[in-house]
Design a protein around this motif. Structure first.
Motif, short mmCIF file in Angstrom:
data_model
loop_
_atom_site.label_atom_id
_atom_site.label_comp_id
_atom_site.label_asym_id
_atom_site.label_seq_id
_atom_site.Cartn_x
_atom_site.Cartn_y
_atom_site.Cartn_z
N ARG A 79 -3.89 3.48 -3.94
CA ARG A 79 -2.47 3.10 -3.85
C ARG A 79 -2.01 2.98 -2.41
O ARG A 79 -1.06 2.26 -2.10
CB ARG A 79 -1.60 4.14 -4.56
CG ARG A 79 -1.66 4.11 -6.05
CD ARG A 79 -0.66 5.08 -6.68
NE ARG A 79 0.69 4.92 -6.14
CZ ARG A 79 1.79 5.20 -6.82
NH1 ARG A 79 1.71 5.66 -8.06
NH2 ARG A 79 2.98 5.04 -6.27
N ASN A 85 2.38 4.51 0.86
CA ASN A 85 2.21 4.53 -0.58
C ASN A 85 2.80 3.26 -1.20
O ASN A 85 3.80 2.73 -0.74
CB ASN A 85 2.90 5.76 -1.17
CG ASN A 85 2.46 6.03 -2.60
OD1 ASN A 85 1.41 5.57 -3.04
ND2 ASN A 85 3.26 6.77 -3.34
N SER A 87 2.99 0.87 -5.22
CA SER A 87 2.92 0.96 -6.69
C SER A 87 1.78 0.10 -7.22
O SER A 87 1.84 -0.41 -8.34
CB SER A 87 4.26 0.51 -7.30
OG SER A 87 5.32 1.34 -6.90
N TRP A 89 -2.46 -0.76 -8.01
CA TRP A 89 -3.75 -0.21 -8.39
C TRP A 89 -4.85 -1.22 -8.08
O TRP A 89 -4.61 -2.41 -7.98
CB TRP A 89 -3.78 0.18 -9.87
CG TRP A 89 -3.47 -0.92 -10.85
CD1 TRP A 89 -2.24 -1.35 -11.24
CD2 TRP A 89 -4.41 -1.75 -11.54
NE1 TRP A 89 -2.34 -2.39 -12.14
CE2 TRP A 89 -3.67 -2.65 -12.35
CE3 TRP A 89 -5.81 -1.81 -11.59
CZ2 TRP A 89 -4.28 -3.60 -13.17
CZ3 TRP A 89 -6.42 -2.76 -12.40
CH2 TRP A 89 -5.66 -3.63 -13.19
#
Length: 266
Positions: A79, A85, A87, A89
């Motif tokens: 991520r 960070n 959202s 994958w």
């Protein structure tokens, strides 16, 4: 599952990924290589948890050139773009290595609840992961083929020669007549990533393939279907082996008895 075979094709070991990693979550898309420079086996499996929204590259490394010996592994948070960070994958991974101390992970990044966002490259140091040390990384993401077309499905090259840098390649996702060659300079320091287009034959999606005994077709998405033939010249020693790695990845063996790690999904 993953399995270890000798070169005669005899299966010497087999295990379920979830048991191996003691991880009950969804593990998928295994890839592997044998590093001819450092005499190590490496395999990578992706992890995704749609409940807790986690995504990792799981990188597993042998401690020497014996695949039946000791291994250790790392969970690298997919991520994160660098330390940021997101959202997203990871999907469609590849792995590669160079002669100057780096291992390369690639993936397409998809958003939970959304679609494709961009491709990403993560660089690991062999000095860390090959010695069971605490490991960091360096990321590149959201690359473009030509300033407007997002790069898609990067493939990390397994470099068995000595160019002194890493190489990653990609083609156009739908159709085109080029590949993009990405040169990774100073990969174990402060890396730089420089892309160049190489003109090749025209390609596009091939049709799905038949399977015996079923009406279900094999999905050939992202495969290359040559439409015309042409000759072109490669301009440096690294490009000489580029298309060899890009179109067909072969596993190199250290000697006649070298064990082969073969990742397989069942």
């Amino acid at each position: 599952d993953f399995a270890i075979y000798n070169k005669k094709g005899d299966q010497l070991y087999r295990e379920d990924y979830n048991n191996w990693f003691d991880d009950s979550r969804f593990l998928f898309d295994p890839v592997c290589f044998y590093d001819t420079h450092s005499q190590r086996f490496v395999f990578v499996v992706l992890q995704r948890d749609d409940t807790n929204l986690t995504s990792h590259w799981i990188v597993c490394v042998s401690d020497d050139d014996d695949a039946l010996g000791r291994w250790w592994y790392y969970y690298f948070n997919a991520r994160l773009d660098g330390s940021n960070n997101t959202s997203n994958w990871a999907d469609y991974p590849s792995v590669g290595f160079d002669d100057v101390g780096a291992v390369y992970l690639t993936a397409n990044q998809f958003r939970w609840g959304g679609g494709f966002q961009y491709s990403k490259l993560r660089i690991l140091k062999k000095s860390e992961i090959y010695n069971a040390q605490s490991a960091g990384w360096y990321d590149f993401w959201n690359m473009n083929d030509d300033g407007s077309t997002k790069s898609h499905t990067l493939r990390a090259v397994k470099i068995h020669t000595f160019p002194g840098y890493g190489i990653v390649v990609n083609s156009n996702r739908v159709s085109g007549n080029y590949i993009v060659v990405w040169k990774i300079s100073n990969p174990t320091g402060t890396p730089t990533m420089t892309g160049s287009k190489v003109t090749v034959w025209s390609y596009s999606y091939p049709p799905d393939g038949d399977q015996p005994g079923t009406d279900t077709m094999i999905d050939n998405i992202d495969a290359i279907s040559p439409q015309t033939s042409r000759t072109f010249n490669l301009e440096n020693e690294a490009l000489d082996m580029l298309l060899f790695n890009f179109l067909e990845e072969f596993i190199y063996y250290k000697d006649s008895e070298q064990l082969l790690l073969r990742a397989q999904q069942v």
